[in-house]
Motif scaffolding. Structure first.
Motif, PDB file in Angstrom:
ATOM      1  N   HIS A  13       0.798  -1.231   0.000  1.00 26.09           N
ATOM      2  CA  HIS A  13       0.000   0.000   0.000  1.00 26.09           C
ATOM      3  C   HIS A  13       0.827   1.276   0.000  1.00 26.09           C
ATOM      4  O   HIS A  13       0.311   2.344   0.301  1.00 26.09           O
ATOM      5  N   VAL A  14       2.121   1.139  -0.271  1.00 27.48           N
ATOM      6  CA  VAL A  14       2.982   2.324  -0.264  1.00 27.48           C
ATOM      7  C   VAL A  14       3.870   2.319  -1.499  1.00 27.48           C
ATOM      8  O   VAL A  14       4.427   1.281  -1.869  1.00 27.48           O
ATOM      9  N   LYS A  46      -8.116   8.496  -0.043  1.00 25.95           N
ATOM     10  CA  LYS A  46      -7.401   8.347   1.222  1.00 25.95           C
ATOM     11  C   LYS A  46      -5.928   8.073   0.918  1.00 25.95           C
ATOM     12  O   LYS A  46      -5.496   6.935   0.806  1.00 25.95           O
ATOM     13  N   VAL A  47      -5.189   9.149   0.720  1.00 27.19           N
ATOM     14  CA  VAL A  47      -3.783   9.027   0.362  1.00 27.19           C
ATOM     15  C   VAL A  47      -2.995  10.071   1.143  1.00 27.19           C
ATOM     16  O   VAL A  47      -3.449  11.203   1.302  1.00 27.19           O
ATOM     17  N   GLU A  48      -1.835   9.699   1.657  1.00 27.30           N
ATOM     18  CA  GLU A  48      -0.955  10.680   2.286  1.00 27.30           C
ATOM     19  C   GLU A  48       0.396  10.653   1.574  1.00 27.30           C
ATOM     20  O   GLU A  48       0.935   9.587   1.292  1.00 27.30           O
ATOM     21  N   THR A  50       4.286  11.843   1.991  1.00 23.86           N
ATOM     22  CA  THR A  50       5.296  12.373   2.914  1.00 23.86           C
ATOM     23  C   THR A  50       6.633  12.456   2.178  1.00 23.86           C
ATOM     24  O   THR A  50       6.801  11.875   1.103  1.00 23.86           O
ATOM     25  N   HIS A  59       1.390   6.978   0.634  1.00 27.18           N
ATOM     26  CA  HIS A  59       0.719   5.965   1.452  1.00 27.18           C
ATOM     27  C   HIS A  59      -0.748   5.868   1.033  1.00 27.18           C
ATOM     28  O   HIS A  59      -1.448   6.869   1.047  1.00 27.18           O
ATOM     29  N   PHE A  60      -1.175   4.658   0.697  1.00 27.47           N
ATOM     30  CA  PHE A  60      -2.599   4.423   0.443  1.00 27.47           C
ATOM     31  C   PHE A  60      -3.181   3.724   1.658  1.00 27.47           C
ATOM     32  O   PHE A  60      -2.497   2.946   2.320  1.00 27.47           O
ATOM     33  N   LEU A  61      -4.432   4.011   1.967  1.00 30.53           N
ATOM     34  CA  LEU A  61      -5.075   3.419   3.137  1.00 30.53           C
ATOM     35  C   LEU A  61      -5.062   1.891   3.027  1.00 30.53           C
ATOM     36  O   LEU A  61      -5.461   1.337   2.009  1.00 30.53           O
ATOM     37  N   ASN A  62      -4.612   1.229   4.090  1.00 29.58           N
ATOM     38  CA  ASN A  62      -4.480  -0.223   4.101  1.00 29.58           C
ATOM     39  C   ASN A  62      -5.758  -0.966   3.725  1.00 29.58           C
ATOM     40  O   ASN A  62      -5.711  -2.031   3.140  1.00 29.58           O
TER      41      ASN A  62
END
Lengths: 246, 289
Positions: A13-14, A46-48, A50, A59-62
């Motif tokens: 997911h990353v 839902k993505v962050e 960094t 990062h994608f939500l698990n």
């Protein structure tokens, strides 16, 4: 100019995007520009996104099903469409002035450092308060800032054996880095002072006032001022100085 | 309310963790064994991310001041309700004044207690998962009280519907394999080392907690530290003196050691339930990279 070195999966997911880059503010600003564009393109999901010195981490939500190979292609094409030449010298225009007390009781390693570096304590303080440090990213502990810009004369190795407990607010030097411990923790840096602020507060939104790309300058204060500021911080009445410039 | 009579070794409320706060260097947190925790919630027809109580090795003793519908999931444990044994993965009810005691986790490290509707706990930055410095509590203490979700107490009576026909797949945990992907620095190992990594049997050292599981065996290598880079739960770091450190749910968000492997989600819950004397072997994930 930033070039993608490689783009790869970290787990399911990353996605990591690594760049060929040196650690310098100009490269950081390009990295942050790319980060901002990616965050915007993905903002409805839902993505962050960094960053560290030379990587972007998406990062994608698990719980969501993600086709990483498709996303990788998408990220590649988004990045290649960005015109980095348009980036002005700095993205952020914030300079945070952080008070630091360099008195002996907060600086267990200052004497040692002065001897080893063949400088006076005052010279170390002057050197440490002179630069405008750049915030590269948060890491290690909630609210811990990775700063760039420590003068080479102050570079000094970490302690061989880390201390088990370092007080909150401790200001230290470790290798080529300097920084503030946002909370009590173990740590191996040479301690030269203490900053009385709360760098991190989960009950504030956002929990930190510091962003990658911002600058920080330390300002030497007396023991009395340290105590006074600490009291004001406790009462929620203290706001450190933030200078903005275009 | 539920009153903590004994806290146990390390008992904490957990859900699926925090998302979107890695930028502040806040750990993800959340249940160590997502399979068992989700299974417990599924049995109660809860949402998958309902807050559960994570029990470590030796459990707490809890007094219920209210009725509740509960289930315990995990590998094997000795659990008593008012001195009567309770079976894993079987939904049971408690009345006011009942005392539940997780005496001992017999297999694995973690056991999950779920209640219908979930437990209620202060949500900080999108999650109820305990983490020192983020939530007010890092673990349950003797004398603490915590609550069932307010919706839970009303449904505890009305609906007894559960998914009791589901089967807990213990075989996920019964062999030594830990499912992994190659990590970002895997290619820096020579081919012999790469083979060795997958062909060797490893064991857990005594240093393991919610932050990281360190392995006992040393793995000789010449890799240098890397520029501080992103890490996530399941990242396997290799230190210059050969320590293999598997980051777990409370791990930091960046690290400077080469990341030679990355556990899959399955790999994380498999490892979470391993003990010191058990064999571990890394195996590549069936996923295509």
């Amino acid at each position: 100019m930033l070039n993608i070195k490689r783009i790869l999966n970290l787990g399911s997911h990353v996605i990591l995007v690594e760049f060929d880059t040196e650690i310098k503010p100009e490269s950081l600003h390009q990295l942050l520009k790319i980060k901002a564009v990616l965050a915007k393109k993905y903002h409805h999901k839902k993505v962050e996104v960094t960053n560290t010195y030379a990587s972007l981490c998406i990062h994608f939500l698990n719980e969501n099903k993600i086709e990483l190979n498709t996303e990788k292609e998408r990220i590649k094409s988004i990045i290649s469409s960005i015109d980095l030449s348009e980036i002005s010298s700095a993205i952020s225009s914030k300079l945070h002035v952080l008070p630091v007390c360099y008195a002996d009781e907060f600086a267990p390693d200052l004497d040692f450092l002065a001897k080893e570096l063949k400088l006076s304590k005052q010279q170390i303080i002057n050197l440490h308060t002179e630069p405008k440090y750049t915030i590269y990213f948060h890491g290690f502990l909630p609210g811990f800032l990775y700063l760039g810009g420590l003068p080479e004369t102050l570079h000094f190795p970490r302690k061989k054996t880390p201390r088990l407990q370092i007080p909150k607010g401790s200001v230290g030097i470790g290798g080529e880095q300097t920084g503030v411990y946002p909370s009590e923790s173990p740590g191996g840096w040479q301690l030269i002072g203490n900053c009385p602020l709360d760098l991190f507060d989960v009950y504030q939104n956002p929990p930190t006032q510091f962003q990658a790309g911002d600058q920080i300058q330390f300002e030497a204060i007396s023991k009395e001022a340290h105590q006074e500021i600490k009291q004001q911080v406790k009462e929620g009445k203290y706001q450190h100085q933030i200078q903005t410039h275009d | 309310m539920i009153k903590v009579l004994h806290s146990g070794l390390h008992s904490s409320l957990q859900d699926m963790g925090r998302f979107g706060v890695a930028k502040y260097a806040i750990p993800q947190s959340g249940v160590m064994d997502s399979y068992s925790a989700s299974f417990a919630n599924l049995l109660l027809q809860n949402k998958k991310d309902a807050t559960v109580l994570e029990v470590t090795i030796q459990g707490p003793k809890l007094e219920f001041e209210t009725k509740a519908t509960l289930v315990c999931s995990g590998l094997k444990a000795k659990i008593l309700l008012n001195e009567n044994p309770i079976s894993l993965n079987e939904v049971f009810k408690v009345q006011q004044g009942d005392v539940l005691h997780v005496q001992q986790v017999m297999e694995g490290n973690y056991l999950y207690l779920a209640c219908k509707g979930g437990f209620e706990s202060e949500s900080v930055l999108g999650s109820s998962s305990f983490y020192n410095g983020i939530t007010q509590q890092a673990k349950l203490k003797k004398g603490d009280r915590f609550q069932l979700n307010s919706a839970a107490s009303t449904t505890a009576n009305a609906s007894t519907e559960t998914h009791s026909h589901l089967k807990f797949k213990k075989e996920f945990f019964s062999n030594p394999t830990i499912e992994v992907f190659e990590g970002p620095e895997f290619h820096l190992l020579n081919s012999q080392q790469q083979e060795q990594l997958f062909n060797s049997i490893f064991h857990l050292s005594k240093n393991y907690n919610r932050m990281a599981f360190q392995l006992e065996e040393t793995f000789e290598n010449e890799l240098d530290s890397i520029l501080t880079s992103p890490v996530i739960p399941g990242t396997v770091q290799l230190t210059p003196d050969g320590k293999l450190i598997v980051l777990m749910k409370d791990a930091q968000t960046t690290g400077g050691y080469p990341r030679i492997l990355q556990l899959t989600k399955k790999g994380i819950f498999q490892l979470a339930q391993k003990r010191q004397n058990e064999n571990l072997q890394f195996t590549t994930s069936a996923f295509d990279r």
